[in-house]
Design a protein around this motif. Structure first.
Motif, PDB file in Angstrom:
ATOM      1  N   VAL A   1      31.242  33.318  38.188  1.00  0.00           N
ATOM      2  CA  VAL A   1      31.236  33.844  39.555  1.00  0.00           C
ATOM      3  C   VAL A   1      31.901  35.217  39.601  1.00  0.00           C
ATOM      4  O   VAL A   1      31.435  36.122  40.288  1.00  0.00           O
ATOM      5  CB  VAL A   1      31.966  32.870  40.509  1.00  0.00           C
ATOM      6  N   ALA A   2      33.002  35.378  38.880  1.00  0.00           N
ATOM      7  CA  ALA A   2      33.716  36.659  38.858  1.00  0.00           C
ATOM      8  C   ALA A   2      34.118  36.964  37.427  1.00  0.00           C
ATOM      9  O   ALA A   2      34.517  36.063  36.688  1.00  0.00           O
ATOM     10  CB  ALA A   2      34.946  36.611  39.752  1.00  0.00           C
ATOM     11  N   TRP A   3      33.983  38.235  37.063  1.00  0.00           N
ATOM     12  CA  TRP A   3      34.376  38.643  35.717  1.00  0.00           C
ATOM     13  C   TRP A   3      34.875  40.079  35.696  1.00  0.00           C
ATOM     14  O   TRP A   3      34.667  40.843  36.637  1.00  0.00           O
ATOM     15  CB  TRP A   3      33.224  38.479  34.734  1.00  0.00           C
ATOM     16  N   LYS A   4      35.523  40.410  34.601  1.00  0.00           N
ATOM     17  CA  LYS A   4      35.890  41.794  34.341  1.00  0.00           C
ATOM     18  C   LYS A   4      35.477  42.124  32.912  1.00  0.00           C
ATOM     19  O   LYS A   4      35.327  41.236  32.073  1.00  0.00           O
ATOM     20  CB  LYS A   4      37.385  42.028  34.568  1.00  0.00           C
ATOM     21  N   ARG A   5      35.291  43.407  32.658  1.00  0.00           N
ATOM     22  CA  ARG A   5      34.799  43.834  31.360  1.00  0.00           C
ATOM     23  C   ARG A   5      35.114  45.315  31.172  1.00  0.00           C
ATOM     24  O   ARG A   5      35.592  45.993  32.101  1.00  0.00           O
ATOM     25  CB  ARG A   5      33.300  43.585  31.228  1.00  0.00           C
TER      26      ARG A   5
ATOM     27  N   PRO B   1      27.823  37.739  27.321  1.00  0.00           N
ATOM     28  CA  PRO B   1      28.870  36.863  26.768  1.00  0.00           C
ATOM     29  C   PRO B   1      30.191  37.568  26.492  1.00  0.00           C
ATOM     30  O   PRO B   1      31.197  36.912  26.251  1.00  0.00           O
ATOM     31  CB  PRO B   1      28.244  36.335  25.466  1.00  0.00           C
ATOM     32  N   SER B   2      30.203  38.908  26.559  1.00  0.00           N
ATOM     33  CA  SER B   2      31.456  39.636  26.338  1.00  0.00           C
ATOM     34  C   SER B   2      32.305  39.737  27.607  1.00  0.00           C
ATOM     35  O   SER B   2      33.441  40.208  27.557  1.00  0.00           O
ATOM     36  CB  SER B   2      31.178  41.041  25.802  1.00  0.00           C
ATOM     37  N   ASN B   3      31.780  39.284  28.747  1.00  0.00           N
ATOM     38  CA  ASN B   3      32.559  39.316  29.990  1.00  0.00           C
ATOM     39  C   ASN B   3      33.801  38.443  29.873  1.00  0.00           C
ATOM     40  O   ASN B   3      33.761  37.380  29.254  1.00  0.00           O
ATOM     41  CB  ASN B   3      31.731  38.788  31.168  1.00  0.00           C
ATOM     42  N   GLU B   4      34.888  38.869  30.501  1.00  0.00           N
ATOM     43  CA  GLU B   4      36.072  38.033  30.629  1.00  0.00           C
ATOM     44  C   GLU B   4      35.961  37.318  31.973  1.00  0.00           C
ATOM     45  O   GLU B   4      36.193  37.911  33.027  1.00  0.00           O
ATOM     46  CB  GLU B   4      37.348  38.862  30.561  1.00  0.00           C
ATOM     47  N   VAL B   5      35.604  36.055  31.939  1.00  0.00           N
ATOM     48  CA  VAL B   5      35.288  35.302  33.152  1.00  0.00           C
ATOM     49  C   VAL B   5      36.563  34.845  33.850  1.00  0.00           C
ATOM     50  O   VAL B   5      37.460  34.272  33.233  1.00  0.00           O
ATOM     51  CB  VAL B   5      34.388  34.093  32.822  1.00  0.00           C
ATOM     52  N   LEU B   6      36.626  35.100  35.146  1.00  0.00           N
ATOM     53  CA  LEU B   6      37.791  34.753  35.972  1.00  0.00           C
ATOM     54  C   LEU B   6      37.549  33.524  36.838  1.00  0.00           C
ATOM     55  O   LEU B   6      38.484  32.792  37.157  1.00  0.00           O
ATOM     56  CB  LEU B   6      38.162  35.934  36.867  1.00  0.00           C
TER      57      LEU B   6
END
Length: 220
Positions: free
Chosen positions: A172-176, A147-152
């Motif tokens: 589908v895509a995230w950054k963290r 849940p800490s992912n920054e979802v793109l």
């Protein structure tokens, strides 16, 4: 010159060697010196902490404890990690340390290769700049995600194949972040030919460049 390491292997159905060539050429075009290895032993080399970027392309397979520990420490120290589909998101199923670093793990792709939609949810992010939601044909990944992912970008399951997941909105895509390191992941890209889809290629390319350690960020 920034340096990147691509490590390919695992299940051949994801065409890891072909994908490694594509990504190597991509990064070389961005001015990286690229090293390509086909064994997880590369992750145990202490020198990987001097790299700018690591790209794993290893579906399933296994990783030794000292290999994943050294990889995790490298990313914690500031080395970027970027990958896609099963090459990063379904690697080393027994390694929770690896999954914690990546921010997610594949668990299903109902219907296998199907038509679905990818929705860009952070159009203001530089990785997504100029991209709009788009139709896609591939495996629609159902994942367990941090849940800490920054979802793109996301996708919504129709429930046509598995009625009990109807309406589920899946990243589908995230950054963290993992320590000082930046981590990017996209679930798109079942086979090498999908790099011909502009949106898929752009998301990964920009995500990898975002993740890579900058030249002015000293290794430690």
């Amino acid at each position: 010159m920034r340096e990147a390491l691509i490590v390919w292997g695992g299940w051949s159905g994801h065409e890891p060697e072909q994908c490694a060539r594509i990504v190597s050429e991509m990064l070389e075009g961005d001015g990286f010196k690229v090293y390509v290895e086909n064994t997880t032993e590369a992750f145990a080399d202490p020198s990987i902490r001097d790299l700018s970027l690591i790209v794993p392309i290893i579906t399933m397979s296994k990783i030794e404890k000292e290999e994943v520990q050294n990889l995790s420490k490298a990313v914690e120290s500031g080395v970027g990690l970027a990958g896609w589909h099963g090459g990063m998101g379904d690697a080393f199923r027994e390694s929770v340390e690896y999954q914690f670093m990546c921010g997610g793990q594949w668990v299903a792709h109902p219907g296998n290769v199907i038509d679905y939609r990818v929705d860009i949810v952070k159009p203001e992010d530089p990785i997504c700049a100029g991209l709009k939601s788009f139709p896609y044909r591939s495996e629609q990944y159902y994942m367990h995600v941090d849940p800490s992912n920054e979802v793109l970008a996301t996708t919504t399951f129709s429930g046509e194949i598995l009625p009990w997941v109807e309406g589920v909105v899946m990243p589908v895509a995230w950054k963290r972040r993992h320590g000082k390191g930046r981590v990017f992941y996209s679930s798109l890209g079942h086979v090498a030919k999908e790099f011909e889809v502009p949106e898929m290629r752009t998301l990964f390319h920009r995500g990898a460049l975002w993740a890579a350690r900058r030249e002015n960020e000293a290794a430690n």
